[in-house]
Structure formats: C-alpha cells, structure tokens
Design an enzyme around this catalytic site. Structure first.
Site, short mmCIF file in Angstrom:
data_model
loop_
_atom_site.label_atom_id
_atom_site.label_comp_id
_atom_site.label_asym_id
_atom_site.label_seq_id
_atom_site.Cartn_x
_atom_site.Cartn_y
_atom_site.Cartn_z
N ALA A 178 48.02 43.70 46.01
CA ALA A 178 47.36 44.98 46.29
C ALA A 178 47.82 46.04 45.30
CB ALA A 178 47.66 45.43 47.72
N ASP A 179 49.10 46.07 45.02
CA ASP A 179 49.63 46.99 44.01
C ASP A 179 49.09 46.66 42.62
OD1 ASP A 179 51.48 48.93 45.15
OD2 ASP A 179 52.70 47.23 45.75
N LEU A 180 49.13 45.39 42.28
CA LEU A 180 48.74 44.99 40.92
C LEU A 180 47.28 45.29 40.64
CD1 LEU A 180 50.68 41.61 40.83
CD2 LEU A 180 51.27 43.70 39.59
N ASP A 216 52.08 47.55 49.85
CA ASP A 216 51.33 46.35 49.51
C ASP A 216 51.01 45.49 50.72
OD1 ASP A 216 50.53 44.35 47.16
OD2 ASP A 216 51.58 43.21 48.70
N GLY A 248 46.69 49.00 40.11
CA GLY A 248 47.10 49.42 38.79
C GLY A 248 46.11 49.03 37.71
#
Length: 402
Positions: free
Chosen positions: A174-176, A146, A179
């Site tokens: 960035a991860d969220l 992230d 997803g």
C-alpha cells in the site's frame, strides 16, 4: 560536495518533506532519475525509519529500512514547527520545482506551508501530498498505515488460504504503490508545467491507489456483484495457474491458455484430459478448479522442481521455483539485470541496495549517493542553496532549529 545529478530529471530540485515509506519511495524514484532531492528531517530524531531496526546495514549505525529508500538525497535537519525553520523552507522553495509531503491533512497549513498558501507565492510549484485517505472525503483526517489500508482496500480479503484467515501481503504494497502513483502524478505535472508554466497539487490517497490496483479482482466484483473468495495461490480467472507440490518442494505452474494446456497434456502423458469435457476450456477448468488441482497434483509430484522446470521450459510452459530471498539475490538472471548496486556510504563502508528497475536506454537511473546520515548536508544546502552565512547557520543551530 555531493556528485551532481544526472538523468532525465536533472535540473529539477525536490523539497522532500516525507518520512517512512510511501513518500520516500516517491522521492527516491525522482532522485534516481536525476532530480536533486533535499530531504528535511527532524533535528536529532530524523525520519522514523532510522529507528526501524534491527537489522542495520553491516558496519554502520543505519537501519536497512532507511537505507533502502533514501539514496540520492541530501539530508537537512530543520525544525519546521518554528518560524525560523519555516522561513528556511520558504527560502528553499524559491529554487525548488517540486514539494512532496506526507503529513496529515492540514498539518502543514499550520506552519504556512499548505498548498494554497504556497501556490500563491510559488505558482510554478508542483506540490504532491501523499496521505492515507486523500485530501477530501469523510476519512481524510485519519492517519494511514500500510496494514490498515491493505485491510480497508480489500486485498486482505483476497489473500490467504480459502479456509484460513485474511492475510496482508508480505511487503508494504500500500505504501509502495502510493509512492509510485505519486511519482507518476508528479511527472505528469512536470510535463503540464512545461507546456503552461503552471504548477498544481497532486492528491494521492493510499486507499485510492489501493483500490486502483485491485485490477482483475476489482473488475470481477464489478462484473458480478459477488465478493471474490480467497483462493490461496490459485488464479481467479485461469486454471491451472497455481503452486503444486513436486517430489522435493513446490513449483508455480502457469498454464495461461487452452493451447498451452493442450501442450502440457500431450507432453506429460495426460492426453486423456483433452477429451474430458470438464477440462475442455479455461472457463470450464476454472469452474472445476478443485478437480483440476486434484488431478494434476500427483502428476506434478512425479518429478523434482528442477526436473519440472527443465521439462516445462522445453515446452514453453510458464513455470518457476518459489524462491527464498537468498535464492532471489543469487539468481543468475537477477544478477545479470544488475538488481543489486553497491554504493559508498558516509560511514566509510560500502552498502548494498536494491537497484531501480527502470531500464532507460539513453538516460538510465543514476546512483550518486547512498542514503545520507542524519543532517549530512545541512550546512552545504543552507550555504549553497539558501545562501546563508556560516554565522547565520551557527545561530540557527544554537536555537535548536537545525
């Protein structure tokens, strides 16, 4: 036996080969909307985030991190690096609609579980790959993290005080976003399959999704060729739209257009600014943002935050306090919107989780089961989905496959 899935995606079965945050965010959303999600975890170790602690959820051995993104999933421990584990995956895929994975590019192909290999056997399979940099391009082999993506994707150059160092956002956006974009891609692929019967691969690169949500700042660069500067809490295209100190703290003041600025000035003794050409329109105020800030700071310091919120809301001017998380979760509006849900956990305790924000009038998200303990559903899934006997399950366990 777990509660049967309900919701707009009920009837879909997801094989979840993800861990940490981007992938689990995607599959939890699918689970909340009714899909049956079978999460494959490494025997003994499980998802990395099981060890991302403290904090633990009170009175359990489960990390708060893991519990936050793994509800509505069944946990199956399986060593997919072994041929026997791969054979179980293939049996599961006979009844699965969607596979979501976030392994490094090419890693699953070593086990015969890459997209091209599986598409030949399961042409209806929707296969979502979430990686740091996507399946193609010079950076494709690199791992994605992230903070790394926030740095490479430009948001760190935009975040922080003008004279301070670049800053990442305080949550792993960035991860969220990766997803959530993955979930959107899957839903589009499901609709395509309804029409054609064909599956497909969704290729989600965290850097791609990060660039995509640069939004107005990205467009500001494309329009000018100039790197936008760090502005702290100020808006790059609107002024005043920022935090101001009050008599007892801080407040966000959001003056979104010229009529609102006029209303602010007339209501709070600043009519003289309306005849000052340096404040005449929003584009001019943006050019003179330092002057706007210097002029309004003493005005905003004349009242407490609560007094300002009451006064500004009466004028229909955007404003709000800068809440701590304690403030957020005790906020009456957040509570009225039911943004915290209590769920029974396999430990015997009740756990609190942050609710799904999607409000559907006919098929709302469901909260069937809290994040599972490691391997909680291994026997159930192998027996009821794969059709294995107790002896076969015991044999795999003896070999360390489960």
């Amino acid at each position: 036996m777990s509660a049967p899935p309900t919701g707009p995606l009920s009837g879909l079965r997801v094989l979840d080969l993800t861990r940490v945050l981007a992938g689990p965010t995607c599959t939890q959303m699918l689970g909340d909307l009714g899909a049956e999600v079978i999460k494959i975890e490494r025997p003994e170790a499980g998802d990395d985030t099981r060890g991302f602690a403290p904090p633990f959820v009170p009175k359990t051995k489960e990390s708060a991190y893991f519990v936050g993104v793994n509800r509505n999933k069944k946990s199956v421990t399986l060593d997919i690096a072994k041929p026997e584990g791969q054979a179980v995956i293939l049996k599961l895929l006979e009844s699965c609609d969607i596979l979501v994975e976030n392994f490094k590019v090419g890693a699953l192909a070593k086990y015969g579980l890459g997209y091209e290999q599986l598409a030949a056997k399961f042409p209806r399979l929707i296969y979502c790959s979430i990686t740091g940099f996507g399946q193609t391009g010079p950076y494709a082999p690199r791992p994605g993290y992230d903070a790394l993506i926030q740095a490479m994707g430009g948001v760190m150059s935009l975040t922080g005080e003008p004279k301070g160092s670049p800053q990442k956002v305080g949550v792993p956006v960035a991860d969220l976003f990766a997803g959530l974009y993955g979930c959107i891609g899957i839903l589009a692929a499901v609709n395509h399959r309804h029409a054609t019967g064909e599956g497909q691969q969704i290729d989600i690169g965290m850097l791609d999704t990060h660039v995509a949500w640069l939004a107005n700042q990205g467009m500001n660069y494309l329009a000018t060729g100039e790197n936008p500067p760090r502005l702290g809490n100020q808006h790059p295209n609107i002024a005043p739209y920022q935090e101001f100190p009050t008599k007892d703290g801080y407040i966000i003041l959001a003056v979104g257009n010229d009529p609102t600025f006029e209303r602010f000035c007339k209501a709070f003794g600043q009519e003289h600014l309306l005849s000052d050409p340096r404040f005449a329109t929003n584009p001019i105020r943006v050019q003179n943002r330092d002057l706007v800030t210097e002029t309004l700071t003493p005005v905003m310091q004349s009242k407490t935050t609560a007094e300002w919120i009451t006064a500004l809301e009466a004028q229909k001017i955007g404003c709000g306090p800068i809440n701590t998380l304690k403030d957020v979760f005790s906020d009456p509006h957040v509570q009225a919107r039911n943004m915290v849900v209590e769920m029974p956990h396999a430990s015997g305790e009740t756990v609190q989780v942050i609710a799904n924000p999607v409000k559907l009038s006919r098929t709302p998200p469901s909260y069937r089961s809290a994040a599972p303990v490691l391997g909680q559903h291994t026997q159930e899934v192998l027996r009821e989905v794969v059709g294995m006997s107790e002896a076969e399950i015991a044999g795999l366990k003896e070999k360390g496959i489960l």
